[in-house]
Write an enzyme that holds these catalytic residues in place. Structure first.
Site, PDB file in Angstrom:
ATOM      1  N   LYS A 124       0.851  -1.182   0.000  1.00 21.56           N
ATOM      2  CA  LYS A 124       0.000   0.000   0.000  1.00 21.56           C
ATOM      3  C   LYS A 124       0.888   1.234   0.000  1.00 21.56           C
ATOM      4  O   LYS A 124       1.738   1.393   0.870  1.00 21.56           O
ATOM      5  CB  LYS A 124      -0.890  -0.024   1.236  1.00 21.56           C
ATOM      6  CG  LYS A 124      -1.787   1.197   1.368  1.00 21.56           C
ATOM      7  CD  LYS A 124      -2.745   1.043   2.544  1.00 21.56           C
ATOM      8  CE  LYS A 124      -3.530   2.310   2.770  1.00 21.56           C
ATOM      9  NZ  LYS A 124      -4.433   2.187   3.933  1.00 21.56           N
ATOM     10  N   LYS A 156      -2.401  -1.362  -3.716  1.00 23.39           N
ATOM     11  CA  LYS A 156      -3.277  -0.214  -3.576  1.00 23.39           C
ATOM     12  C   LYS A 156      -2.452   1.068  -3.592  1.00 23.39           C
ATOM     13  O   LYS A 156      -1.442   1.110  -2.890  1.00 23.39           O
ATOM     14  CB  LYS A 156      -4.019  -0.336  -2.244  1.00 23.39           C
ATOM     15  CG  LYS A 156      -4.913   0.807  -1.927  1.00 23.39           C
ATOM     16  CD  LYS A 156      -5.558   0.596  -0.595  1.00 23.39           C
ATOM     17  CE  LYS A 156      -6.242   1.889  -0.226  1.00 23.39           C
ATOM     18  NZ  LYS A 156      -6.443   2.027   1.168  1.00 23.39           N
TER      19      LYS A 156
HETATM   20  C1  PBG Z   1      -7.254   3.160   5.987  1.00 27.29           C
HETATM   21  C2  PBG Z   1      -7.628   3.044   4.565  1.00 27.29           C
HETATM   22  C3  PBG Z   1      -7.480   4.004   3.537  1.00 27.29           C
HETATM   23  C4  PBG Z   1      -8.072   3.462   2.397  1.00 27.29           C
HETATM   24  C5  PBG Z   1      -8.527   2.193   2.733  1.00 27.29           C
HETATM   25  N1  PBG Z   1      -8.224   1.938   4.067  1.00 27.29           N
HETATM   26  C6  PBG Z   1      -6.964   5.380   3.544  1.00 27.29           C
HETATM   27  C7  PBG Z   1      -5.652   5.763   3.986  1.00 27.29           C
HETATM   28  O1  PBG Z   1      -4.724   4.964   4.117  1.00 27.29           O
HETATM   29  O2  PBG Z   1      -5.555   6.961   4.232  1.00 27.29           O
HETATM   30  C8  PBG Z   1      -8.179   4.169   1.074  1.00 27.29           C
HETATM   31  C9  PBG Z   1      -9.317   3.808   0.224  1.00 27.29           C
HETATM   32  C10 PBG Z   1      -9.657   4.739  -0.860  1.00 27.29           C
HETATM   33  O3  PBG Z   1      -8.992   5.776  -1.104  1.00 27.29           O
HETATM   34  O4  PBG Z   1     -10.645   4.437  -1.532  1.00 27.29           O
HETATM   35  N2  PBG Z   1      -6.004   2.731   6.333  1.00 27.29           N
HETATM   36 ZN    ZN Z   2      -5.486   3.488   8.436  1.00 27.08          ZN
END
Ligand code: PBG
Ligand code: ZN
Length: 324
Positions: A194, A247
């Site tokens: 991620k 992601k």
């Molecule tokens: C939380 C999380 C996030 C997303 C999914 N789980 C955001 C982040 O890390 O700030 C992002 C999902 C999206 O942008 O659709 N950890």
């Molecule tokens: Zn988070």
């Protein structure tokens, strides 16, 4: 002599016969954002078609999803009260545990995946416990309470747990905690690779999870790194993850392919909020053939190696596939 590629393109049935990649409604997981209350269904300005909903509305939504053939959902809880350690997520009467129970009771045939993180639940908006000295997330202190959160989800009836906080050692920690609590058959889908990304902007509006200071660069990945991206996912595989994830999706399809070539685990992509919002805005301004571009993206995810697509477009894709 040159090859006549056009031979296999001239007839639409032959095009269908030689098509290498397909998208099915079975490929999708649909994200849902749940808050307390009754009759609440608030559209997010930056994400048309995406709502914060109360549990009663989510139960109706599940009915609609099933009628479209979508049985898998990813839950995010938005608590009434936030504190420094995200206590609401550690409580069996908190928003996430209550939501899981209500959904599984009304819709036992739904497959309920839970996002496991702390950023929606903490007053500072970071994905774990803050170390006051360094003003950044304390990895190992966060691991300790993560195991607890996983067991809360499992006991409430979650079908799969998806840790998204990018803490080192999270998969081993959750696997150990789940096994010790008797949930050795509960799968873990890791947000294994991620990236720290501007594409999460609209999500932080809907989940109310923007960090109040600093950013997530000390725990989420640098978008410039390819080798590290592979290591992150393979490390989670070795710790016992059942499904890996990349992601965001669109700008990272090279990474999807490389991880795919280095693992035999199933892989997911998260087609994130910013990617969705950009298409929606282009649609609103009549800049693109929206459905066509959307499907092109979905095919690209599958072609790059994704088995599973987490997407806010899931319902629209299902409608399109069902109408064919
Ligand atoms: C939380 C999380 C996030 C997303 C999914 N789980 C955001 C982040 O890390 O700030 C992002 C999902 C999206 O942008 O659709 N950890
Ligand atoms: Zn988070």
């Amino acid at each position: 002599m040159f090859q006549r590629f056009r031979r296999t393109r001239l007839n639409k049935h032959l095009r269908a016969l030689v098509r290498e990649t397909s998208v099915s409604v079975n490929d999708f997981i649909y994200p849902l954002f749940i808050r307390s209350g009754k009759g609440i269904k608030t559209e997010i300005a930056s994400m048309p078609g995406v709502f914060q909903m109360s549990i009663d509305e989510v139960l109706k939504e599940c009915e609609e999803l099933k009628s479209l053939g979508i049985y898998s959902i990813l839950l995010f809880g938005i608590p009434d009260v936030k504190d420094s350690i995200g206590s609401d997520s550690l409580c069996e009467h908190g928003i996430i545990a209550s939501s899981i129970r209500a959904i599984k009771e009304a819709h036992p045939d739904m497959f309920v995946v839970t996002d496991l993180c702390f950023c929606e639940y903490t007053d500072h908006g970071h994905c774990g416990i803050i170390d006051m000295k360094t003003q950044s997330v304390n990895n190992d202190a966060t691991l300790e309470i993560s195991g607890k959160q996983a067991v809360i989800h499992a006991k409430a009836g979650a079908d799969m747990i998806a840790p998204s906080g990018m803490m080192d050692g999270i998969i081993e920690t959750l696997r150990t905690a789940l096994d010790a609590a008797g949930f050795e058959n509960l799968p873990i889908m890791s947000y294994s690779t991620k990236f720290a990304s501007g594409y999460y902007g609209p999500f932080r509006d809907v989940a109310e999870s923007a960090p109040s200071f600093g950013d997530r660069a000390s725990y989420q990945m640098d978008s410039a790194n390819r080798r590290e991206a592979i290591n992150e996912s393979i490390s989670d595989e070795m710790q016992g993850a059942d499904i890996l994830m990349v992601k965001p999706a669109l700008a990272y399809l090279d990474i999807v392919r490389e991880i795919k070539d280095n693992t035999s685990l199933p892989m997911a992509v998260y087609n994130v909020s910013g990617e969705y919002a950009m298409l929606k805005l282009a649609q609103k301004h009549n800049l693109i053939d929206y459905e066509r571009v959307m499907m092109e993206n979905m095919i690209a995810f599958k072609r790059a190696g994704a088995d599973i697509i987490i997407s806010y477009h899931a319902k629209e894709v299902a409608k399109l596939l069902n109408s064919k």
